[in-house]
Write a protein that holds these residues in place. Structure first.
Motif, PDB file in Angstrom:
ATOM      1  N   ALA A  39      17.463  -3.072 -19.565  1.00 40.97           N
ATOM      2  CA  ALA A  39      17.073  -1.684 -19.130  1.00 40.97           C
ATOM      3  C   ALA A  39      15.729  -1.375 -18.775  1.00 40.97           C
ATOM      4  CB  ALA A  39      17.607  -0.599 -20.018  1.00 40.97           C
ATOM      5  N   SER A  40      15.188  -0.774 -17.651  1.00 42.10           N
ATOM      6  CA  SER A  40      13.952  -0.333 -17.455  1.00 42.10           C
ATOM      7  C   SER A  40      13.873   1.062 -17.283  1.00 42.10           C
ATOM      8  CB  SER A  40      13.533  -1.404 -16.288  1.00 42.10           C
ATOM      9  OG  SER A  40      12.230  -1.073 -15.824  1.00 42.10           O
ATOM     10  N   GLY A  41      12.928   1.560 -17.565  1.00 42.00           N
ATOM     11  CA  GLY A  41      12.637   3.200 -17.546  1.00 42.00           C
ATOM     12  C   GLY A  41      12.438   3.681 -18.775  1.00 42.00           C
ATOM     13  N   ASP A  42      13.360   4.925 -18.781  1.00 41.61           N
ATOM     14  CA  ASP A  42      13.026   5.628 -20.238  1.00 41.61           C
ATOM     15  C   ASP A  42      13.622   4.610 -21.401  1.00 41.61           C
ATOM     16  OD1 ASP A  42      12.042   7.629 -18.780  1.00 41.61           O
ATOM     17  OD2 ASP A  42      14.200   8.967 -18.828  1.00 41.61           O
ATOM     18  N   ILE A  43      14.522   3.782 -21.263  1.00 39.40           N
ATOM     19  CA  ILE A  43      14.763   2.878 -22.345  1.00 39.40           C
ATOM     20  C   ILE A  43      13.967   1.548 -22.630  1.00 39.40           C
ATOM     21  CG2 ILE A  43      16.793   1.672 -23.379  1.00 39.40           C
ATOM     22  CD1 ILE A  43      18.689   3.935 -22.321  1.00 39.40           C
ATOM     23  N   ASP A  44      13.929   0.735 -21.502  1.00 39.94           N
ATOM     24  CA  ASP A  44      13.016  -0.580 -21.611  1.00 39.94           C
ATOM     25  C   ASP A  44      13.575  -1.527 -22.871  1.00 39.94           C
ATOM     26  OD1 ASP A  44      11.523  -0.434 -19.423  1.00 39.94           O
ATOM     27  OD2 ASP A  44       9.723   0.659 -20.466  1.00 39.94           O
ATOM     28  N   GLN A  45      14.838  -1.773 -22.948  1.00 39.67           N
ATOM     29  CA  GLN A  45      15.540  -2.603 -23.948  1.00 39.67           C
ATOM     30  C   GLN A  45      16.278  -3.763 -23.396  1.00 39.67           C
ATOM     31  OE1 GLN A  45      15.752   1.057 -26.930  1.00 39.67           O
ATOM     32  NE2 GLN A  45      15.817  -0.793 -28.146  1.00 39.67           N
ATOM     33  N   VAL A  46      16.622  -4.641 -24.357  1.00 33.85           N
ATOM     34  CA  VAL A  46      17.760  -5.586 -24.086  1.00 33.85           C
ATOM     35  C   VAL A  46      18.860  -5.134 -24.817  1.00 33.85           C
ATOM     36  CG1 VAL A  46      18.176  -8.012 -24.101  1.00 33.85           C
ATOM     37  CG2 VAL A  46      15.902  -7.366 -23.523  1.00 33.85           C
ATOM     38  N   ILE A  62      38.747   0.717 -11.711  1.00 33.29           N
ATOM     39  CA  ILE A  62      38.144   1.298 -12.771  1.00 33.29           C
ATOM     40  C   ILE A  62      37.396   0.255 -13.814  1.00 33.29           C
ATOM     41  CG2 ILE A  62      38.228   2.935 -14.639  1.00 33.29           C
ATOM     42  CD1 ILE A  62      40.722   4.000 -13.277  1.00 33.29           C
ATOM     43  N   SER A  63      36.118   0.590 -13.879  1.00 33.82           N
ATOM     44  CA  SER A  63      35.301  -0.469 -14.598  1.00 33.82           C
ATOM     45  C   SER A  63      34.613   0.336 -16.094  1.00 33.82           C
ATOM     46  CB  SER A  63      34.221  -0.992 -14.093  1.00 33.82           C
ATOM     47  OG  SER A  63      33.566  -1.972 -14.467  1.00 33.82           O
ATOM     48  N   PRO A  64      35.461   0.497 -17.045  1.00 29.80           N
ATOM     49  CA  PRO A  64      34.624   0.954 -18.287  1.00 29.80           C
ATOM     50  C   PRO A  64      33.646  -0.069 -19.044  1.00 29.80           C
ATOM     51  CG  PRO A  64      36.804   0.612 -18.951  1.00 29.80           C
ATOM     52  CD  PRO A  64      36.779   0.298 -17.629  1.00 29.80           C
ATOM     53  N   GLN A  65      32.402   0.447 -19.305  1.00 29.09           N
ATOM     54  CA  GLN A  65      31.484  -0.257 -20.227  1.00 29.09           C
ATOM     55  C   GLN A  65      31.027   0.380 -21.191  1.00 29.09           C
ATOM     56  OE1 GLN A  65      28.366  -1.080 -17.467  1.00 29.09           O
ATOM     57  NE2 GLN A  65      29.368  -2.178 -16.007  1.00 29.09           N
ATOM     58  N   LEU A  66      30.808  -0.597 -22.138  1.00 35.64           N
ATOM     59  CA  LEU A  66      30.037  -0.241 -23.662  1.00 35.64           C
ATOM     60  C   LEU A  66      28.822  -1.434 -23.826  1.00 35.64           C
ATOM     61  CD1 LEU A  66      30.139   1.494 -26.264  1.00 35.64           C
ATOM     62  CD2 LEU A  66      31.655  -0.477 -27.188  1.00 35.64           C
ATOM     63  N   LEU A  67      27.599  -0.840 -23.947  1.00 31.60           N
ATOM     64  CA  LEU A  67      26.485  -1.472 -23.925  1.00 31.60           C
ATOM     65  C   LEU A  67      25.807  -0.941 -25.093  1.00 31.60           C
ATOM     66  CD1 LEU A  67      24.357  -3.500 -22.785  1.00 31.60           C
ATOM     67  CD2 LEU A  67      23.557  -1.676 -21.235  1.00 31.60           C
ATOM     68  N   PHE A  68      25.335  -2.030 -26.202  1.00 30.39           N
ATOM     69  CA  PHE A  68      24.621  -1.757 -27.374  1.00 30.39           C
ATOM     70  C   PHE A  68      23.021  -2.460 -27.036  1.00 30.39           C
ATOM     71  CE2 PHE A  68      28.852  -1.550 -28.929  1.00 30.39           C
ATOM     72  CZ  PHE A  68      28.795  -0.335 -29.828  1.00 30.39           C
ATOM     73  N   TYR A  69      22.159  -1.465 -27.135  1.00 33.88           N
ATOM     74  CA  TYR A  69      20.555  -2.178 -26.949  1.00 33.88           C
ATOM     75  C   TYR A  69      20.208  -2.532 -28.148  1.00 33.88           C
ATOM     76  CZ  TYR A  69      20.725  -0.228 -22.221  1.00 33.88           C
ATOM     77  OH  TYR A  69      20.930  -0.162 -20.777  1.00 33.88           O
ATOM     78  N   PHE A  70      19.434  -3.560 -28.471  1.00 27.81           N
ATOM     79  CA  PHE A  70      19.020  -3.951 -29.864  1.00 27.81           C
ATOM     80  C   PHE A  70      18.011  -2.747 -30.259  1.00 27.81           C
ATOM     81  CE2 PHE A  70      19.895  -7.959 -27.647  1.00 27.81           C
ATOM     82  CZ  PHE A  70      20.901  -8.425 -28.296  1.00 27.81           C
ATOM     83  N   PRO A  71      18.088  -2.645 -31.608  1.00 26.54           N
ATOM     84  CA  PRO A  71      17.383  -1.599 -32.025  1.00 26.54           C
ATOM     85  C   PRO A  71      15.867  -1.932 -32.106  1.00 26.54           C
ATOM     86  CG  PRO A  71      19.027  -2.123 -33.664  1.00 26.54           C
ATOM     87  CD  PRO A  71      19.052  -2.884 -32.483  1.00 26.54           C
ATOM     88  N   GLU A  72      14.711  -0.942 -32.249  1.00 25.49           N
ATOM     89  CA  GLU A  72      13.453  -1.443 -32.151  1.00 25.49           C
ATOM     90  C   GLU A  72      12.781  -0.760 -33.332  1.00 25.49           C
ATOM     91  OE1 GLU A  72      11.421  -0.421 -28.506  1.00 25.49           O
ATOM     92  OE2 GLU A  72      12.254  -2.211 -27.434  1.00 25.49           O
ATOM     93  N   ASP A  73      11.979  -1.573 -34.231  1.00 29.99           N
ATOM     94  CA  ASP A  73      11.198  -0.607 -35.054  1.00 29.99           C
ATOM     95  C   ASP A  73       9.837  -0.511 -34.683  1.00 29.99           C
ATOM     96  OD1 ASP A  73      12.995  -0.778 -37.188  1.00 29.99           O
ATOM     97  OD2 ASP A  73      12.615  -3.096 -37.572  1.00 29.99           O
TER      98      ASP A  73
END
Length: 173
Positions: A39-46, A62-73
């Motif tokens: 993601a690029s923009g407000d989130i900027d994470q993988v 119909i295409s449902p998706q679930l996406l978890f971004y890696f947490p950042e410290d």
């Protein structure tokens, strides 16, 4: 917000259950898979995610998706994002090994943060969920009988504006 999320979730699964059984006899295929997203923009994470693709007609899925971004410290605080997407894909080109499609749908992004610094108490954290709209496109590469590599480009407009590129594998059911 929870009512909107639950209503959208229920509507997508009701359409899925009502439509996939009737179209399973056609030559079209239902798929499940996984992917990596950037993601690029407000989130900027993988992140990593899962995807489903369920045919409702010859050219629409119909295409449902679930996406978890890696947490950042960030020193004394930490944040994480998760998104759920309910997209409809329209296949406009299907020749040889290529399947091109446009997509549009709803995005639900959940943001969570925690404070881990001095003076921490149990209330030092919060989460929020925002709704957005998805618009984009993708390509499937029908190179095998059961495994389908794919890639998508998507723009999400809402509280968390972002551009997301994903790539992964779908498996024919």
């Amino acid at each position: 917000m929870k009512k909107v999320f639950i209503t959208a979730l229920f509507a997508c699964f009701a359409m899925l259950l009502a439509n996939t059984s009737g179209y399973a006899q056609q030559s079209t295929k239902n798929r499940l898979g996984f992917f990596l997203g950037l993601a690029s923009g407000d989130i900027d994470q993988v992140g990593v995610g899962g995807i489903g693709e369920f045919k409702v007609s010859k050219k629409v899925t119909i295409s449902p998706q679930l996406l978890f971004y890696f947490p950042e410290d960030h020193g004394n605080w930490r944040h994480s994002f998760m998104e759920i997407n309910f997209n409809a894909n329209y296949y406009f080109y299907n020749k040889d090994i290529f399947e091109f499609y446009g997509l549009g749908g709803l995005n639900f992004t959940r943001f969570h943060w925690e404070w881990d610094g001095a003076g921490r108490n149990d209330d030092d954290g919060d989460s929020d969920m925002e709704v957005g709209l998805n618009l984009g496109g993708g390509i499937n590469f029908e190179i095998g009988k059961n495994v389908v590599p794919f890639s998508e480009l998507r723009v999400t407009v809402g509280e968390f504006n972002q551009f997301v590129i994903t790539g992964g594998l779908k498996f024919n059911l």
